[in-house]
Design a protein around this motif. Structure first.
Motif, PDB file in Angstrom:
ATOM      1  N   VAL A  88       0.843  -1.200   0.000  1.00 34.96           N
ATOM      2  CA  VAL A  88       0.000   0.000   0.000  1.00 34.96           C
ATOM      3  C   VAL A  88       0.877   1.248   0.000  1.00 34.96           C
ATOM      4  CG1 VAL A  88      -0.232   0.027   2.527  1.00 34.96           C
ATOM      5  CG2 VAL A  88      -1.999   1.077   1.130  1.00 34.96           C
ATOM      6  N   SER A  89       0.392   2.314  -0.687  1.00 35.95           N
ATOM      7  CA  SER A  89       1.246   3.486  -0.880  1.00 35.95           C
ATOM      8  C   SER A  89       0.421   4.781  -0.828  1.00 35.95           C
ATOM      9  CB  SER A  89       1.958   3.359  -2.231  1.00 35.95           C
ATOM     10  OG  SER A  89       2.941   4.340  -2.372  1.00 35.95           O
ATOM     11  N   PRO A  90      -0.042   5.156   0.376  1.00 37.73           N
ATOM     12  CA  PRO A  90      -0.824   6.388   0.495  1.00 37.73           C
ATOM     13  C   PRO A  90       0.053   7.628   0.663  1.00 37.73           C
ATOM     14  CG  PRO A  90      -0.711   5.319   2.629  1.00 37.73           C
ATOM     15  CD  PRO A  90       0.077   4.453   1.674  1.00 37.73           C
ATOM     16  N   ALA A  91      -0.521   8.798   0.387  1.00 40.82           N
ATOM     17  CA  ALA A  91       0.049  10.105   0.739  1.00 40.82           C
ATOM     18  C   ALA A  91       1.529  10.231   0.347  1.00 40.82           C
ATOM     19  CB  ALA A  91      -0.169  10.359   2.233  1.00 40.82           C
ATOM     20  N   LEU A 115      -2.908  10.126  -3.207  1.00 38.85           N
ATOM     21  CA  LEU A 115      -2.664  11.233  -2.285  1.00 38.85           C
ATOM     22  C   LEU A 115      -3.964  11.486  -1.516  1.00 38.85           C
ATOM     23  CD1 LEU A 115      -0.617  13.627  -4.643  1.00 38.85           C
ATOM     24  CD2 LEU A 115       0.278  12.153  -2.838  1.00 38.85           C
ATOM     25  N   ASN A 116      -4.061  10.909  -0.325  1.00 40.68           N
ATOM     26  CA  ASN A 116      -5.330  10.922   0.430  1.00 40.68           C
ATOM     27  C   ASN A 116      -5.326  11.923   1.583  1.00 40.68           C
ATOM     28  OD1 ASN A 116      -3.399   9.370   1.798  1.00 40.68           O
ATOM     29  ND2 ASN A 116      -4.951   8.180   2.865  1.00 40.68           N
ATOM     30  N   GLU A 117      -4.549  13.002   1.443  1.00 39.54           N
ATOM     31  CA  GLU A 117      -4.377  13.967   2.538  1.00 39.54           C
ATOM     32  C   GLU A 117      -5.692  14.536   3.064  1.00 39.54           C
ATOM     33  OE1 GLU A 117      -0.286  13.594   1.007  1.00 39.54           O
ATOM     34  OE2 GLU A 117      -2.288  13.571   0.112  1.00 39.54           O
ATOM     35  N   ALA A 144      -9.199  13.262  -7.666  1.00 39.72           N
ATOM     36  CA  ALA A 144      -8.454  12.396  -6.746  1.00 39.72           C
ATOM     37  C   ALA A 144      -8.031  13.154  -5.489  1.00 39.72           C
ATOM     38  CB  ALA A 144      -7.219  11.826  -7.448  1.00 39.72           C
ATOM     39  N   LEU A 145      -7.568  14.393  -5.658  1.00 42.46           N
ATOM     40  CA  LEU A 145      -7.085  15.173  -4.511  1.00 42.46           C
ATOM     41  C   LEU A 145      -8.228  15.618  -3.605  1.00 42.46           C
ATOM     42  CD1 LEU A 145      -4.326  17.344  -6.221  1.00 42.46           C
ATOM     43  CD2 LEU A 145      -3.960  15.653  -4.426  1.00 42.46           C
TER      44      LEU A 145
END
Length: 241
Positions: A88-91, A115-117, A144-145
């Protein structure tokens, strides 16, 4: 990358990562690197929230400068940089992979990337946004942002967050095959082309670097943000417990 349990991008880890990159760039026998994870199921969980919670403004400034430096150095590296995303590769984990020239993702539905900021009540800085726009286009990046989307492999491939999705046991071998293809190109021509494509985006951060640090420190020092980060960290601790 080996910073258990989740390869979070702590100040110490970022410093070591950049020292390693510099050594490889200075050794002319190296022309490319593959970034992957030693932590099962996690490429990188992203920025280390403990560096952003309950510290003083000087620490926040130092940490943010290190995050900027990581992005600048990897984004503009003369080396071919390939991400072998085996988890998994968030933010910030997604940001690191977006600095690479090519991304190979393991075909596991749990291995989402994005990019789940906004989900943490944080706004992705303009250079995070620019990197995503350069990769997937304006409209897809805007959606997405705002929604803080984490894309599973098939969707990540469809929108262009990654370049290839392969079975989990083929991620490393595929990354090596791709590396061979990129290294076949005359190095000076490839490097100059990379600079041509990426320098305007990097220059924008270089011009606004101090202001970006000040904005980050101001934002992260807000009571509401500190409370929100603290609550999130507490929730993570309870999960572990």
């Amino acid at each position: 990358m080996r910073n258990p349990p989740v390869n979070s991008l702590s100040l110490e880890f970022l410093t070591e990562l950049l020292i390693s990159l510099e050594k490889l760039e200075n050794d002319k026998t190296f022309h490319g690197i593959i970034i992957t994870s030693d932590c099962p199921g996690i490429f990188s969980a992203g920025l280390d929230l403990t560096e952003m919670c309950g510290r003083d403004p000087e620490h926040y400034a130092e940490y943010w400068k290190a995050v900027q430096e990581m992005w600048l150095r990897f984004y503009l590296s003369n080396l071919v940089v390939i991400a072998a995303i085996n988890g998994v590769s968030p933010a910030g984990g997604c940001l690191l992979s977006l600095t690479c020239d090519y991304r190979v993702l393991a075909n596991n539905p749990k291995y989402a990337i994005g990019l789940n900021e906004t989900l943490l009540g944080i706004v992705a800085p303009f250079w995070f946004k620019d990197t995503l726009v350069n990769t997937i286009g304006h409209r897809s990046a805007e959606r997405a942002l705002q929604l803080g989307l984490l894309f599973p492999p098939a969707e990540a491939l469809r929108v262009g967050v990654v370049d290839q999705v392969v079975p989990e046991d083929q991620v490393q071998s595929t990354a090596r095959l791709v590396m061979a293809q990129w290294l076949d190109i005359p190095d000076h021509a490839r490097q100059l082309t990379k600079t041509l494509m990426r320098k305007p985006t990097a220059d924008r951060l270089l011009t606004e670097r101090d202001a970006d640090i000040q904005n980050f420190v101001r934002f992260i020092c807000k009571d509401s943000i500190q409370k929100s980060l603290h609550a999130y960290l507490e929730k993570l601790k309870q999960k572990k417990g």
